[in-house]
Motif scaffolding. Structure first.
Motif, PDB file in Angstrom:
ATOM      1  N   LEU A  20      48.283  32.530  40.778  1.00 26.15           N
ATOM      2  CA  LEU A  20      49.498  31.910  39.822  1.00 26.15           C
ATOM      3  C   LEU A  20      50.717  32.659  41.364  1.00 26.15           C
ATOM      4  N   GLU A  21      50.407  33.522  41.601  1.00 20.79           N
ATOM      5  CA  GLU A  21      51.521  33.767  43.075  1.00 20.79           C
ATOM      6  C   GLU A  21      51.382  33.012  44.121  1.00 20.79           C
ATOM      7  N   ASN A  22      49.834  32.857  44.562  1.00 20.04           N
ATOM      8  CA  ASN A  22      50.177  31.505  45.733  1.00 20.04           C
ATOM      9  C   ASN A  22      50.642  30.308  45.560  1.00 20.04           C
ATOM     10  N   ASN A  23      50.812  29.549  44.452  1.00 20.58           N
ATOM     11  CA  ASN A  23      50.634  28.586  44.072  1.00 20.58           C
ATOM     12  C   ASN A  23      52.614  28.376  43.881  1.00 20.58           C
ATOM     13  N   LEU A  24      52.826  29.461  43.531  1.00 16.20           N
ATOM     14  CA  LEU A  24      54.578  30.291  43.553  1.00 16.20           C
ATOM     15  C   LEU A  24      55.165  30.015  45.156  1.00 16.20           C
ATOM     16  N   LEU A  25      54.186  30.626  46.053  1.00 23.90           N
ATOM     17  CA  LEU A  25      54.281  30.729  47.438  1.00 23.90           C
ATOM     18  C   LEU A  25      54.344  29.602  48.003  1.00 23.90           C
ATOM     19  N   LEU A  26      53.445  28.608  47.524  1.00 27.45           N
ATOM     20  CA  LEU A  26      53.727  27.330  48.596  1.00 27.45           C
ATOM     21  C   LEU A  26      54.651  26.564  48.230  1.00 27.45           C
ATOM     22  N   ALA A  66      60.420  35.267  39.419  1.00 30.56           N
ATOM     23  CA  ALA A  66      58.575  34.994  38.851  1.00 30.56           C
ATOM     24  C   ALA A  66      57.434  35.971  39.867  1.00 30.56           C
ATOM     25  N   ILE A  67      57.933  35.428  41.663  1.00 32.21           N
ATOM     26  CA  ILE A  67      57.098  36.688  42.101  1.00 32.21           C
ATOM     27  C   ILE A  67      57.143  37.776  42.440  1.00 32.21           C
ATOM     28  N   ALA A  68      58.438  38.333  41.763  1.00 32.42           N
ATOM     29  CA  ALA A  68      58.216  39.459  41.940  1.00 32.42           C
ATOM     30  C   ALA A  68      58.315  40.348  40.297  1.00 32.42           C
ATOM     31  N   LEU A  69      57.829  39.141  39.185  1.00 31.77           N
ATOM     32  CA  LEU A  69      57.928  39.572  38.008  1.00 31.77           C
ATOM     33  C   LEU A  69      55.825  39.450  37.637  1.00 31.77           C
ATOM     34  N   ILE A  70      55.333  38.695  38.841  1.00 28.50           N
ATOM     35  CA  ILE A  70      53.817  38.500  38.938  1.00 28.50           C
ATOM     36  C   ILE A  70      53.522  39.830  40.045  1.00 28.50           C
ATOM     37  N   GLY A  71      54.153  39.984  40.732  1.00 24.58           N
ATOM     38  CA  GLY A  71      53.882  40.864  41.647  1.00 24.58           C
ATOM     39  C   GLY A  71      53.610  42.527  40.405  1.00 24.58           C
ATOM     40  N   VAL A  72      54.539  42.262  39.602  1.00 22.60           N
ATOM     41  CA  VAL A  72      54.853  43.783  38.724  1.00 22.60           C
ATOM     42  C   VAL A  72      53.723  44.336  37.854  1.00 22.60           C
ATOM     43  N   ILE A  73      53.832  42.705  37.354  1.00 25.45           N
ATOM     44  CA  ILE A  73      52.338  42.786  36.446  1.00 25.45           C
ATOM     45  C   ILE A  73      50.908  42.707  36.965  1.00 25.45           C
ATOM     46  N   SER A  74      50.902  42.743  38.072  1.00 28.26           N
ATOM     47  CA  SER A  74      49.431  42.405  39.109  1.00 28.26           C
ATOM     48  C   SER A  74      50.049  44.337  39.732  1.00 28.26           C
ATOM     49  N   LEU A  75      50.585  44.433  40.228  1.00 27.09           N
ATOM     50  CA  LEU A  75      50.453  46.253  40.246  1.00 27.09           C
ATOM     51  C   LEU A  75      50.218  46.478  38.752  1.00 27.09           C
ATOM     52  N   SER A  76      50.542  46.446  38.188  1.00 25.32           N
ATOM     53  CA  SER A  76      50.396  47.008  36.647  1.00 25.32           C
ATOM     54  C   SER A  76      48.904  47.171  35.917  1.00 25.32           C
ATOM     55  N   LEU A  77      48.635  46.226  35.748  1.00 22.41           N
ATOM     56  CA  LEU A  77      47.061  45.756  36.143  1.00 22.41           C
ATOM     57  C   LEU A  77      46.103  46.426  36.764  1.00 22.41           C
ATOM     58  N   THR A  78      46.479  46.473  38.269  1.00 22.55           N
ATOM     59  CA  THR A  78      45.602  47.563  39.546  1.00 22.55           C
ATOM     60  C   THR A  78      45.738  48.960  38.759  1.00 22.55           C
ATOM     61  N   ILE A  79      46.795  49.243  38.744  1.00 22.09           N
ATOM     62  CA  ILE A  79      46.793  50.960  38.186  1.00 22.09           C
ATOM     63  C   ILE A  79      46.195  50.886  36.889  1.00 22.09           C
ATOM     64  N   SER A 124      68.952  27.473  44.184  1.00 29.49           N
ATOM     65  CA  SER A 124      68.808  28.628  43.618  1.00 29.49           C
ATOM     66  C   SER A 124      67.623  28.342  42.429  1.00 29.49           C
ATOM     67  N   SER A 125      66.454  27.020  42.561  1.00 25.90           N
ATOM     68  CA  SER A 125      65.350  26.541  41.863  1.00 25.90           C
ATOM     69  C   SER A 125      64.340  27.650  43.012  1.00 25.90           C
ATOM     70  N   VAL A 126      65.058  28.218  44.013  1.00 26.35           N
ATOM     71  CA  VAL A 126      63.727  29.228  45.368  1.00 26.35           C
ATOM     72  C   VAL A 126      64.412  30.702  44.781  1.00 26.35           C
ATOM     73  N   TRP A 127      65.595  31.315  44.557  1.00 24.87           N
ATOM     74  CA  TRP A 127      65.880  32.016  44.554  1.00 24.87           C
ATOM     75  C   TRP A 127      65.359  32.540  42.496  1.00 24.87           C
ATOM     76  N   LEU A 128      64.909  31.566  42.015  1.00 23.47           N
ATOM     77  CA  LEU A 128      63.834  31.484  40.703  1.00 23.47           C
ATOM     78  C   LEU A 128      62.775  31.887  40.725  1.00 23.47           C
ATOM     79  N   THR A 129      62.553  31.421  41.702  1.00 24.20           N
ATOM     80  CA  THR A 129      61.004  31.112  42.198  1.00 24.20           C
ATOM     81  C   THR A 129      60.733  32.658  42.626  1.00 24.20           C
ATOM     82  N   LEU A 130      61.824  33.373  43.170  1.00 22.75           N
ATOM     83  CA  LEU A 130      61.142  34.880  44.065  1.00 22.75           C
ATOM     84  C   LEU A 130      60.952  35.604  42.460  1.00 22.75           C
TER      85      LEU A 130
END
Length: 194
Positions: free
Chosen positions: A186-192, A106-119, A98-104
């Motif tokens: 943060l995204e890279n650290n979570l992926l690691l 979190a990574i998706a949430l960071i992706g949405v925030i990053s893409l929003s900021l990029t927009i 379950s910790s892996v799924w929570l990390t995924l």
């Protein structure tokens, strides 16, 4: 040959799902900032996203101006992207805890925030360039509506320098700083940790 095919598939899926997330986020922010939907760009975004937004709205209600269903679709698309990338790279998702799924998540949430900021980063940048070149271009009303809430708030705290409005420049620098020092690491650290 298998690696080449796998890399091609990863590229294709990443491109398609990132573009779909971008379309959902644009629709969400267009509605939030009251962008006129008579514009061709806004109509394109609505047409591209109607296949998922219309059914989602039947299940997920909006909260005032917040179209939660469209924002949730952007998150789900990013989550699918992360899961597909990990699966194609050989990560054992079926036996992951379950910790892996929570990390995924979190990574998706960071992706949405990053893409929003990029927009908003690119909207402010394009708007600044167009204000010098052609301020009456057909995309100007979209950019004005999209960026005005952010820039108007910043103008309360940042005075004009002579006759120059420095808020677009300060926003661009701040957004880049947030992306490069907080969100991407943060995204890279979570992926690691996977």
């Amino acid at each position: 040959m298998t690696t080449l095919l796998n890399n091609s598939l990863i590229f294709l899926i990443k491109t398609l799902l990132d573009l779909l997330t971008l379309a959902f986020l644009l629709r969400f922010y267009f509605q939030l900032t009251k962008v006129p939907f008579q514009n061709q760009v806004a109509q394109l975004i609505v047409t591209l996203t109607n296949f998922a937004v219309k059914p989602a709205r039947k299940v997920i209600p909006s909260f005032g101006k917040l179209d939660i269903s469209t924002l949730l679709l952007a998150f789900i698309t990013q989550f699918l992207l992360i899961v597909c990338m990990q699966w194609l790279r050989g990560f054992p998702l079926l036996i992951a805890g379950s910790s892996v799924w929570l990390t995924l998540v979190a990574i998706a949430l960071i992706g949405v925030i990053s893409l929003s900021l990029t927009i908003f980063l690119y909207a402010v940048l394009i708007q600044a360039v167009l204000s010098w070149i052609n301020p009456h271009t057909p995309i100007a009303p979209i950019l004005n509506n999209l960026t005005n809430p952010i820039l108007r708030t910043m103008r309360r705290f940042i005075p004009l320098a002579g006759n120059f409005d420095l808020t677009p420049l300060i926003f661009i620098i701040t957004a880049q700083l947030l992306l490069t020092t907080i969100l991407i690491p943060l995204e890279n650290n979570l992926l690691l940790t996977l």
